[in-house]
Design a protein around this motif. Structure first.
Motif, mmCIF file in Angstrom:
data_model
loop_
_atom_site.group_PDB
_atom_site.id
_atom_site.type_symbol
_atom_site.label_atom_id
_atom_site.label_comp_id
_atom_site.label_asym_id
_atom_site.label_seq_id
_atom_site.Cartn_x
_atom_site.Cartn_y
_atom_site.Cartn_z
ATOM 1 N N LEU A 188 32.063 44.609 27.742
ATOM 2 C CA LEU A 188 33.111 44.115 28.829
ATOM 3 C C LEU A 188 32.354 43.942 30.160
ATOM 4 O O LEU A 188 31.774 45.079 30.330
ATOM 5 C CB LEU A 188 34.558 44.714 28.796
ATOM 6 C CG LEU A 188 35.505 44.376 29.936
ATOM 7 C CD1 LEU A 188 35.826 43.153 29.702
ATOM 8 C CD2 LEU A 188 36.818 45.281 30.269
ATOM 9 N N VAL B 95 41.859 43.524 37.505
ATOM 10 C CA VAL B 95 41.606 43.842 36.166
ATOM 11 C C VAL B 95 42.163 45.347 35.767
ATOM 12 O O VAL B 95 41.823 46.220 36.631
ATOM 13 C CB VAL B 95 39.956 44.115 35.714
ATOM 14 C CG1 VAL B 95 39.635 44.503 34.131
ATOM 15 C CG2 VAL B 95 39.294 42.617 35.798
ATOM 16 N N TYR C 75 41.525 36.394 21.156
ATOM 17 C CA TYR C 75 40.359 37.202 21.817
ATOM 18 C C TYR C 75 39.349 36.461 21.702
ATOM 19 O O TYR C 75 38.617 35.774 20.589
ATOM 20 C CB TYR C 75 39.959 38.559 21.052
ATOM 21 C CG TYR C 75 38.708 39.371 21.477
ATOM 22 C CD1 TYR C 75 38.775 39.981 22.819
ATOM 23 C CD2 TYR C 75 37.624 39.156 20.644
ATOM 24 C CE1 TYR C 75 37.573 40.473 23.269
ATOM 25 C CE2 TYR C 75 36.444 39.953 21.023
ATOM 26 C CZ TYR C 75 36.569 40.283 22.403
ATOM 27 O OH TYR C 75 35.323 41.048 22.820
ATOM 28 N N CYS D 258 42.970 45.469 27.933
ATOM 29 C CA CYS D 258 42.275 44.830 29.205
ATOM 30 C C CYS D 258 42.700 43.297 29.477
ATOM 31 O O CYS D 258 42.599 42.517 28.875
ATOM 32 C CB CYS D 258 40.791 44.673 29.077
ATOM 33 S SG CYS D 258 40.054 44.512 30.826
ATOM 34 N N LYS E 182 43.176 40.595 33.010
ATOM 35 C CA LYS E 182 42.784 40.286 34.410
ATOM 36 C C LYS E 182 43.989 39.171 34.764
ATOM 37 O O LYS E 182 44.279 38.478 34.219
ATOM 38 C CB LYS E 182 41.593 39.355 34.431
ATOM 39 C CG LYS E 182 40.950 39.157 35.828
ATOM 40 C CD LYS E 182 39.622 38.573 35.801
ATOM 41 C CE LYS E 182 38.949 38.371 37.190
ATOM 42 N NZ LYS E 182 37.592 37.867 37.186
ATOM 43 N N THR F 236 44.469 36.703 31.784
ATOM 44 C CA THR F 236 43.463 36.717 30.828
ATOM 45 C C THR F 236 43.440 37.951 30.092
ATOM 46 O O THR F 236 43.175 38.637 30.660
ATOM 47 C CB THR F 236 42.265 36.194 31.528
ATOM 48 O OG1 THR F 236 42.114 35.081 32.254
ATOM 49 C CG2 THR F 236 40.972 36.103 30.467
ATOM 50 N N TRP F 237 43.555 37.765 28.628
ATOM 51 C CA TRP F 237 43.317 38.812 27.887
ATOM 52 C C TRP F 237 41.736 39.063 27.596
ATOM 53 O O TRP F 237 41.257 38.289 26.842
ATOM 54 C CB TRP F 237 44.065 38.835 26.724
ATOM 55 C CG TRP F 237 44.064 39.959 25.705
ATOM 56 C CD1 TRP F 237 44.172 41.234 26.147
ATOM 57 C CD2 TRP F 237 43.712 39.911 24.214
ATOM 58 N NE1 TRP F 237 44.225 42.113 24.949
ATOM 59 C CE2 TRP F 237 43.906 41.292 23.777
ATOM 60 C CE3 TRP F 237 43.516 38.864 23.217
ATOM 61 C CZ2 TRP F 237 43.930 41.680 22.528
ATOM 62 C CZ3 TRP F 237 43.438 39.409 22.035
ATOM 63 C CH2 TRP F 237 43.600 40.588 21.615
ATOM 64 N N ARG F 238 41.183 40.286 27.668
ATOM 65 C CA ARG F 238 39.920 40.489 27.668
ATOM 66 C C ARG F 238 39.608 41.439 26.413
ATOM 67 O O ARG F 238 38.684 41.779 26.319
ATOM 68 C CB ARG F 238 39.195 41.174 28.896
ATOM 69 C CG ARG F 238 39.297 40.369 30.163
ATOM 70 C CD ARG F 238 38.451 38.800 29.972
ATOM 71 N NE ARG F 238 37.127 38.925 29.147
ATOM 72 C CZ ARG F 238 36.045 39.632 29.691
ATOM 73 N NH1 ARG F 238 36.000 39.610 31.074
ATOM 74 N NH2 ARG F 238 34.886 39.215 29.135
ATOM 75 N N ASN G 196 42.640 32.562 25.466
ATOM 76 C CA ASN G 196 42.936 34.077 25.772
ATOM 77 C C ASN G 196 43.740 34.111 27.285
ATOM 78 O O ASN G 196 43.690 35.079 27.880
ATOM 79 C CB ASN G 196 41.751 34.840 25.858
ATOM 80 C CG ASN G 196 40.416 34.452 26.965
ATOM 81 O OD1 ASN G 196 40.746 33.215 27.529
ATOM 82 N ND2 ASN G 196 39.709 35.239 27.272
ATOM 83 N N THR G 197 44.061 32.932 27.760
ATOM 84 C CA THR G 197 44.675 32.707 28.995
ATOM 85 C C THR G 197 46.066 32.370 29.093
ATOM 86 O O THR G 197 46.305 31.485 28.118
ATOM 87 C CB THR G 197 43.812 31.969 30.070
ATOM 88 O OG1 THR G 197 43.797 30.592 29.452
ATOM 89 C CG2 THR G 197 42.430 32.424 30.193
ATOM 90 N N PRO H 218 40.103 48.389 31.577
ATOM 91 C CA PRO H 218 38.816 48.156 31.013
ATOM 92 C C PRO H 218 38.120 49.261 30.020
ATOM 93 O O PRO H 218 38.453 50.312 30.330
ATOM 94 C CB PRO H 218 37.515 48.024 32.099
ATOM 95 C CG PRO H 218 38.376 48.772 33.467
ATOM 96 C CD PRO H 218 39.850 48.944 32.987
ATOM 97 N N ASP I 111 33.122 41.994 33.985
ATOM 98 C CA ASP I 111 33.821 40.864 34.713
ATOM 99 C C ASP I 111 33.731 41.515 36.131
ATOM 100 O O ASP I 111 33.167 42.708 36.450
ATOM 101 C CB ASP I 111 35.482 41.032 34.162
ATOM 102 C CG ASP I 111 36.055 39.783 34.488
ATOM 103 O OD1 ASP I 111 35.710 38.918 35.356
ATOM 104 O OD2 ASP I 111 37.100 39.356 33.738
#
Length: 209
Positions: A40, A25, A207, A14, A16, A8-10, A190-191, A28, A42
């Motif tokens: 952010l 993660v 995003y 960043c 996960k 997952t793009w945060r 984002n995944t 961050p 998580d």
């Protein structure tokens, strides 16, 4: 049965990574540090930072969770300069390679200069890479592309770039990098599920805050 890693793009650099109930993660960022990105928050079983700058090393954004679940990744860390002057301008950066026995996934942090032979040997054969493509604080897009041509990973995931809605004004846009790529796949999420045998692609994630 193949092992699946949920990525997952945060935002910014960043990400996960999750597999078999274990989560990591990487990089961050601090609240308000990256223009246009939401604060952010998580949780993770492990927090990893390529370096300590506020847009990569704000571990306070992530709530650490104890777990009895075993970490499915073997971790390799490869030091490299954050700049093209041996680290004298911006310090050092750490590349992290996550190996689950079927996939080798590398997060390049803020790599600032070309790899040497020892670093390339430590990286080995890579399936998935997360690379900074905006330049200025890192290698420029043409340098990143030259590195990718040599490493030849299956999946390339761009990070650390600017759009009309987010990112540092001094760094380049995503399109500045994508002009070098002929295998671009744009996702409305984002995944991304990472599995052995994935099709070759430059995966542009969306995003979502």
């Amino acid at each position: 049965m193949s092992k699946t890693v949920n990525l997952t793009w945060r935002g910014h650099s960043c990400f996960k990574l999750e597999q078999d109930g274990f989560s990591i993660v990487v990089d961050p960022y601090k609240d308000g540090k990256v223009p246009g990105l939401s604060d952010l928050r998580d949780t993770a079983n492990r927090i990893i930072c390529s370096h300590s700058h506020d847009d990569h090393g704000y571990v306070e954004a992530i709530t650490y969770q104890e777990t009895e679940q075993e970490n499915p990744f073997q971790l390799t860390m490869i030091a490299c300069p954050h700049d093209d002057e041996g680290g004298t301008k911006r310090g050092m950066n750490m590349i992290h390679v996550f190996d689950n026995g079927e996939l080798r996934i590398a997060h390049f942090g803020d790599i600032g200069c070309p790899l040497n032979e020892k670093q390339k040997e430590m990286l080995g054969s890579l399936d998935v890479v997360m690379v900074p493509v905006g330049g200025f604080y890192t290698m420029e897009p043409d340098g990143i592309e030259a590195m990718l041509e040599e490493l030849n990973p299956t999946v390339v995931i761009p990070m650390h770039y600017r759009t009309e809605s987010f990112g540092f004004p001094v760094i380049g846009t995503l399109d500045d990098f994508l002009k070098y790529r002929s295998d671009v796949v744009r996702y409305e999420t984002n995944t991304l599920q990472l599995t052995p045998g994935m099709p070759r692609q430059t995966a542009v994630l969306k995003y979502l805050g």
